[in-house]
Design a protein around this motif. Structure first.
Motif, PDB file in Angstrom:
ATOM      1  N   ASP A 130     -19.483  21.355   4.906  1.00 51.93           N
ATOM      2  CA  ASP A 130     -18.685  20.138   5.139  1.00 51.93           C
ATOM      3  C   ASP A 130     -17.475  20.387   6.038  1.00 51.93           C
ATOM      4  N   ILE A 131     -17.546  21.400   6.879  1.00 52.35           N
ATOM      5  CA  ILE A 131     -16.461  21.689   7.820  1.00 52.35           C
ATOM      6  C   ILE A 131     -16.883  21.241   9.216  1.00 52.35           C
ATOM      7  N   TRP A 132     -16.021  20.459   9.863  1.00 51.78           N
ATOM      8  CA  TRP A 132     -16.318  19.928  11.197  1.00 51.78           C
ATOM      9  C   TRP A 132     -15.618  20.737  12.282  1.00 51.78           C
ATOM     10  N   THR A 133     -14.330  20.965  12.137  1.00 53.78           N
ATOM     11  CA  THR A 133     -13.598  21.699  13.182  1.00 53.78           C
ATOM     12  C   THR A 133     -13.146  23.039  12.611  1.00 53.78           C
ATOM     13  N   HIS A 134     -14.004  24.046  12.772  1.00 57.34           N
ATOM     14  CA  HIS A 134     -13.735  25.376  12.231  1.00 57.34           C
ATOM     15  C   HIS A 134     -12.563  26.041  12.942  1.00 57.34           C
ATOM     16  N   ILE A 135     -12.451  25.806  14.247  1.00 58.12           N
ATOM     17  CA  ILE A 135     -11.388  26.399  15.051  1.00 58.12           C
ATOM     18  C   ILE A 135     -10.676  25.269  15.787  1.00 58.12           C
ATOM     19  N   CYS A 136      -9.404  25.107  15.507  1.00 59.61           N
ATOM     20  CA  CYS A 136      -8.642  24.015  16.123  1.00 59.61           C
ATOM     21  C   CYS A 136      -7.392  24.583  16.790  1.00 59.61           C
ATOM     22  N   GLY A 137      -7.131  24.147  18.012  1.00 63.93           N
ATOM     23  CA  GLY A 137      -5.894  24.511  18.697  1.00 63.93           C
ATOM     24  C   GLY A 137      -5.004  23.287  18.779  1.00 63.93           C
ATOM     25  N   VAL A 138      -3.827  23.352  18.185  1.00 62.93           N
ATOM     26  CA  VAL A 138      -2.911  22.207  18.148  1.00 62.93           C
ATOM     27  C   VAL A 138      -1.745  22.494  19.092  1.00 62.93           C
ATOM     28  N   ASP A 139      -1.597  21.676  20.114  1.00 67.53           N
ATOM     29  CA  ASP A 139      -0.525  21.893  21.093  1.00 67.53           C
ATOM     30  C   ASP A 139       0.771  21.263  20.606  1.00 67.53           C
ATOM     31  N   LEU A 140       1.810  22.092  20.552  1.00 69.08           N
ATOM     32  CA  LEU A 140       3.110  21.686  20.026  1.00 69.08           C
ATOM     33  C   LEU A 140       4.188  21.849  21.085  1.00 69.08           C
ATOM     34  N   VAL A 141       5.199  20.992  21.001  1.00 63.38           N
ATOM     35  CA  VAL A 141       6.401  21.159  21.825  1.00 63.38           C
ATOM     36  C   VAL A 141       7.614  20.951  20.934  1.00 63.38           C
ATOM     37  N   ARG A 142       8.692  21.623  21.277  1.00 60.94           N
ATOM     38  CA  ARG A 142       9.953  21.398  20.570  1.00 60.94           C
ATOM     39  C   ARG A 142      10.816  20.498  21.440  1.00 60.94           C
ATOM     40  N   THR A 143      11.361  19.455  20.840  1.00 57.47           N
ATOM     41  CA  THR A 143      12.174  18.504  21.608  1.00 57.47           C
ATOM     42  C   THR A 143      13.530  18.346  20.934  1.00 57.47           C
ATOM     43  N   ASP A 410      12.473  35.459  36.201  1.00 53.71           N
ATOM     44  CA  ASP A 410      12.377  34.764  37.486  1.00 53.71           C
ATOM     45  C   ASP A 410      13.008  35.662  38.529  1.00 53.71           C
ATOM     46  N   GLY A 411      12.164  36.401  39.252  1.00 55.39           N
ATOM     47  CA  GLY A 411      12.707  37.404  40.159  1.00 55.39           C
ATOM     48  C   GLY A 411      13.342  38.518  39.349  1.00 55.39           C
ATOM     49  N   GLY A 412      14.608  38.761  39.562  1.00 55.69           N
ATOM     50  CA  GLY A 412      15.281  39.833  38.834  1.00 55.69           C
ATOM     51  C   GLY A 412      16.132  39.348  37.685  1.00 55.69           C
ATOM     52  N   SER A 413      16.093  38.048  37.385  1.00 57.73           N
ATOM     53  CA  SER A 413      16.962  37.531  36.331  1.00 57.73           C
ATOM     54  C   SER A 413      16.184  36.614  35.397  1.00 57.73           C
ATOM     55  N   LEU A 414      16.840  36.229  34.298  1.00 55.04           N
ATOM     56  CA  LEU A 414      16.214  35.330  33.333  1.00 55.04           C
ATOM     57  C   LEU A 414      16.636  33.893  33.603  1.00 55.04           C
ATOM     58  N   SER A 415      15.674  33.003  33.521  1.00 53.90           N
ATOM     59  CA  SER A 415      15.947  31.570  33.713  1.00 53.90           C
ATOM     60  C   SER A 415      15.215  30.792  32.637  1.00 53.90           C
ATOM     61  N   PRO A 416      15.758  29.619  32.256  1.00 57.71           N
ATOM     62  CA  PRO A 416      15.051  28.791  31.272  1.00 57.71           C
ATOM     63  C   PRO A 416      13.838  28.126  31.903  1.00 57.71           C
ATOM     64  N   ARG A 417      12.716  28.169  31.204  1.00 57.42           N
ATOM     65  CA  ARG A 417      11.501  27.477  31.645  1.00 57.42           C
ATOM     66  C   ARG A 417      10.900  26.735  30.458  1.00 57.42           C
ATOM     67  N   HIS A 418      10.317  25.585  30.730  1.00 60.48           N
ATOM     68  CA  HIS A 418       9.731  24.778  29.670  1.00 60.48           C
ATOM     69  C   HIS A 418       8.487  25.451  29.107  1.00 60.48           C
ATOM     70  N   VAL A 419       8.308  25.333  27.795  1.00 57.56           N
ATOM     71  CA  VAL A 419       7.188  25.984  27.106  1.00 57.56           C
ATOM     72  C   VAL A 419       6.531  25.018  26.120  1.00 57.56           C
ATOM     73  N   ASP A 420       5.255  25.285  25.821  1.00 54.45           N
ATOM     74  CA  ASP A 420       4.634  24.678  24.659  1.00 54.45           C
ATOM     75  C   ASP A 420       4.014  25.790  23.830  1.00 54.45           C
ATOM     76  N   LEU A 421       3.356  25.433  22.737  1.00 52.53           N
ATOM     77  CA  LEU A 421       2.786  26.434  21.838  1.00 52.53           C
ATOM     78  C   LEU A 421       1.457  25.911  21.317  1.00 52.53           C
ATOM     79  N   ARG A 422       0.418  26.758  21.411  1.00 52.58           N
ATOM     80  CA  ARG A 422      -0.885  26.414  20.841  1.00 52.58           C
ATOM     81  C   ARG A 422      -1.229  27.387  19.724  1.00 52.58           C
ATOM     82  N   PRO A 423      -0.892  27.040  18.469  1.00 55.21           N
ATOM     83  CA  PRO A 423      -1.363  27.856  17.346  1.00 55.21           C
ATOM     84  C   PRO A 423      -2.851  27.580  17.101  1.00 55.21           C
TER      85      PRO A 423
END
Length: 467
Positions: A130-143, A410-423
């Protein structure tokens, strides 16, 4: 450094990393980044890009600065993911069964029965366990202050788990000293979890040691590296359609020692191509008669046929109601606010605000078939407006989110970049389990919101702290 809780405050989970980075030589990250690229090239960790005339295969860019999630935040995330995927399984079981959620007015009937991924062949059927989705990837973002919300559900053949595992192996190789300063939950156990989940989902006849295979469309598929990687890690055979045949509603694998019965198929072939006797007659990557074996309960297909209905972005808009209907509680993880363009009032509002919104095809994936209003030209917006007016049922719209960022090289330094997460969430009759972390995808272009690898995004290792 990014990973901020506020404008000038480093998140608690990043503090050890921030101190380490301050003490590290200025060129260390660049040197390790070059090493990572070299290792990935040698190992052949690639993905294909359809329609790319310059190259059939590319490396997915890898960022060496990890994305870090604290234990308390992960605990809440894990609860929300288990609740959501349990509800998705219940929803799929219901729409192919008694259809109580339709009768109760939770989801419109036409949204299900006109859905291109609805499979009438599955009506009244129950997959093994009775299992339909054995493997599921859920895309998440923090806002902002709202925490994590769900961007979309991937219930058919979610990809990316091989990159999650390869990224961790790479980071452990490149930064052993940094690992020594953190207590990080392991993701290497994912394949053991997956194998246990597939075994638990086998038909009753299979006993304690079912024969499991990974079914791939072949080496020209964009995710073929992952198919091969997972079969190797699981210790099972990687097969193509021609390696399998059906006799008397039983699936067999051709081997040098003669036919061998197959009990569980982790399939990376979409429904349309799975069985030329049931679906597309021109499929050369499927297995003739496999649906008959499936209907007879003689083989488990993971994921089940017909799960694509739950991937649909219009169905996604009803997930809060679906979760409440099947769980009896409020959703732990919310949705992104969404306009259903199929509704006239919503369409009118979307057309008025089009330059400000993100508009997606309900059946789209991979970052294709979408409009990012603020990043589009007037001509692109007007062309999309015409598509919306012509076929509003095919689209949803969402606000342009103020996504959280993570520190990225980013090159030789750190910069903020947008991310999401798929557990990655695994379901079987034995229960629901979540791999600690997942695949963090990062938009490598400054200001970009598109993280898909097919659209130029990259990936990061995701650390879930144990304390």
């Amino acid at each position: 450094m990014s990973g901020h809780a506020g404008s000038d405050q480093v998140r608690p989970s990043y503090r050890t990393l921030a101190r380490w980075l301050e003490a590290a030589p200025s060129d260390l990250l660049q040197a390790r980044s070059r090493q990572a690229e070299l290792f990935f090239r040698r190992m052949g960790v690639t993905f294909a890009v359809y329609g790319d005339v310059e190259s059939n295969e590319r490396l997915i860019p890898f960022d060496v600065v990890p994305r870090i999630i604290g234990a308390a935040e992960w605990e809440q995330l894990e609860k929300g993911l288990k609740q959501r995927v349990t509800a998705l399984n219940a929803f799929l079981k219901d729409i192919y069964g008694p259809q109580e959620c339709i009768k109760a007015g939770i989801v419109p009937a036409e949204l299900i029965f006109t859905n291109p991924h609805y499979r009438p062949e599955m009506q009244g059927r129950r997959p093994p366990g009775d299992i339909w989705t054995h493997i599921c990837g859920v895309d998440l973002v923090r806002t902002g202050e709202d925490g994590f919300v769900v961007l979309e559900d991937n219930c058919r053949t979610p990809s990316g788990v091989s990159y999650m595992l390869e990224n961790r192996e790479m980071m452990m190789r490149l930064f052993p000293d940094l690992f020594a300063e953190h207590r990080i939950r392991p993701v290497e156990t994912y394949t053991d979890m997956l194998l246990a989940s597939l075994r638990a989902s086998a038909p009753e006849h299979a006993g304690a040691d079912p024969n499991i295979v990974v079914l791939t469309p072949g080496p020209y598929n964009s995710a073929y590296y992952e198919h091969s990687f997972l079969a190797d890690k699981l210790g099972v055979e990687l097969v193509e359609g021609g390696d399998l045949f059906v006799n008397d509603d039983i699936v067999f694998m051709r081997t040098t020692e003669g036919p061998r019965r197959v009990d569980v198929i982790y399939r990376r072939v979409d429904d349309d191509w799975l069985d030329p006797l049931t679906f597309r007659t021109d499929s050369t990557v499927g297995v003739p008669g496999i649906m008959s074996a499936y209907m007879a309960g003689n083989v488990t297909l993971s994921n089940a046929v017909g799960t694509g209905v739950a991937d649909d972005k219009a169905v996604y808009t009803y997930m809060p109601e679906i979760i409440k209907f099947f769980s009896g509680g409020d959703p732990i993880l919310g949705n992104v606010p969404t306009w259903r363009c199929r509704e006239p009032a919503a369409l009118k509002e979307v057309l008025e605000k089009l330059p400000e919104l993100v508009v997606k095809e309900v059946g789209g994936s991979g970052g294709y078939g979408m409009l990012v209003g603020p990043a589009s030209t007037k001509a692109e917006i007007e062309a999309f407006r015409a598509k919306l007016i012509a076929d509003p049922d095919d689209f949803i719209a969402q606000p342009t989110l103020a996504l959280s960022t993570a520190p990225t090289l980013d090159g030789g330094s750190l910069s903020p970049r947008h991310v999401d997460l798929r557990p990655f969430v695994l379901s079987s009759p034995a229960g629901v389990r979540v791999a600690p972390g997942g695949l963090t995808r990062v938009a490598l272009k400054a200001g970009s919101l598109v993280v898909n690898s097919s659209q130029g995004g990259g990936t990061k290792d995701t650390w879930v702290l144990d304390d």
